[in-house]
Write a protein that holds these residues in place. Structure first.
Motif, PDB file in Angstrom:
ATOM      1  N   PRO A  41      44.106  36.098  37.589  1.00 12.91           N
ATOM      2  CA  PRO A  41      45.250  36.960  37.298  1.00 12.91           C
ATOM      3  C   PRO A  41      45.347  37.289  35.811  1.00 12.91           C
ATOM      4  CG  PRO A  41      45.891  35.222  38.805  1.00 12.91           C
ATOM      5  CD  PRO A  41      44.502  34.902  38.365  1.00 12.91           C
ATOM      6  N   GLY A  42      45.479  38.563  35.509  1.00 10.59           N
ATOM      7  CA  GLY A  42      45.623  38.989  34.129  1.00 10.59           C
ATOM      8  C   GLY A  42      44.346  39.014  33.323  1.00 10.59           C
ATOM      9  N   LYS A  43      43.218  38.724  33.990  1.00 11.17           N
ATOM     10  CA  LYS A  43      41.938  38.703  33.280  1.00 11.17           C
ATOM     11  C   LYS A  43      40.974  39.711  33.896  1.00 11.17           C
ATOM     12  CE  LYS A  43      42.178  33.903  31.696  1.00 11.17           C
ATOM     13  NZ  LYS A  43      41.436  32.608  31.606  1.00 11.17           N
ATOM     14  N   GLU A  44      39.932  40.025  33.134  1.00 15.12           N
ATOM     15  CA  GLU A  44      38.924  40.940  33.640  1.00 15.12           C
ATOM     16  C   GLU A  44      37.964  40.197  34.575  1.00 15.12           C
ATOM     17  OE1 GLU A  44      38.730  44.115  29.915  1.00 15.12           O
ATOM     18  OE2 GLU A  44      36.962  42.938  30.455  1.00 15.12           O
ATOM     19  N   ARG A  45      37.295  40.968  35.405  1.00 13.16           N
ATOM     20  CA  ARG A  45      36.291  40.395  36.293  1.00 13.16           C
ATOM     21  C   ARG A  45      35.148  39.847  35.444  1.00 13.16           C
ATOM     22  NH1 ARG A  45      34.864  43.577  41.721  1.00 13.16           N
ATOM     23  NH2 ARG A  45      37.152  43.576  41.618  1.00 13.16           N
ATOM     24  N   ALA A  92      40.513  31.721  40.916  1.00  6.74           N
ATOM     25  CA  ALA A  92      40.311  33.166  40.814  1.00  6.74           C
ATOM     26  C   ALA A  92      40.010  33.723  42.198  1.00  6.74           C
ATOM     27  CB  ALA A  92      39.142  33.486  39.873  1.00  6.74           C
ATOM     28  N   VAL A  93      39.976  35.032  42.281  1.00  2.00           N
ATOM     29  CA  VAL A  93      39.405  35.696  43.454  1.00  2.00           C
ATOM     30  C   VAL A  93      37.909  35.846  43.182  1.00  2.00           C
ATOM     31  CG1 VAL A  93      39.380  37.750  44.891  1.00  2.00           C
ATOM     32  CG2 VAL A  93      41.547  36.917  43.952  1.00  2.00           C
TER      33      VAL A  93
END
Length: 126
Positions: A41-45, A92-93
């Motif tokens: 959440p809130g971060k780049e892949r 994470a996802v």
């Protein structure tokens, strides 16, 4: 067209283990490098791991090196991510992705992947 379906995500305690799977269909799976990425959440892949089309070469992000293992079973059109000793920061996802080019050794860049799964949530509790 290729379809990727991840499974195996869930809640795991820090220090435990979890195995993610990604089943592929729609094209010659064994000709393409397969990667795992994640997005918190809130971060780049971000890149996690990749395995070459032959399975003979693997690359890992420094954050997971020595704890995660990527593998593939071309007979089952499936790629795996074995997560050992996960940490809360691994939450994470997780997405699997198929390379855009055949016979690639694998790339760290998400731009080199043309097909993506829907993602599976991994939550690591402390």
């Amino acid at each position: 067209q290729v379809q990727l379906v991840e499974s195996g995500g869930g809640l795991v305690q820090a220090g435990g283990s979890l195995r993610l799977s990604c089943a592929a269909s729609g094209r010659t799976f064994s000709s393409y490098a397969m990667g795992w990425f994640r997005q918190a959440p809130g971060k780049e892949r971000e890149f996690v791991a990749v395995i070459s089309w032959s399975g003979g070469s693997t690359k890992y992000a420094d954050a997971v090196k020595g704890r995660f293992t990527i593998s593939r079973d071309n007979a089952k059109n499936t790629v795996y991510l074995q997560m050992n000793s996960p940490k809360p920061e691994d939450t994470a996802v997780y997405y699997c992705a198929a390379s855009s080019r055949r016979y690639s050794s694998g790339s760290y860049s998400h731009l080199d992947y043309g097909f993506w799964g829907q993602g599976t949530q991994v939550t690591v509790s402390s």
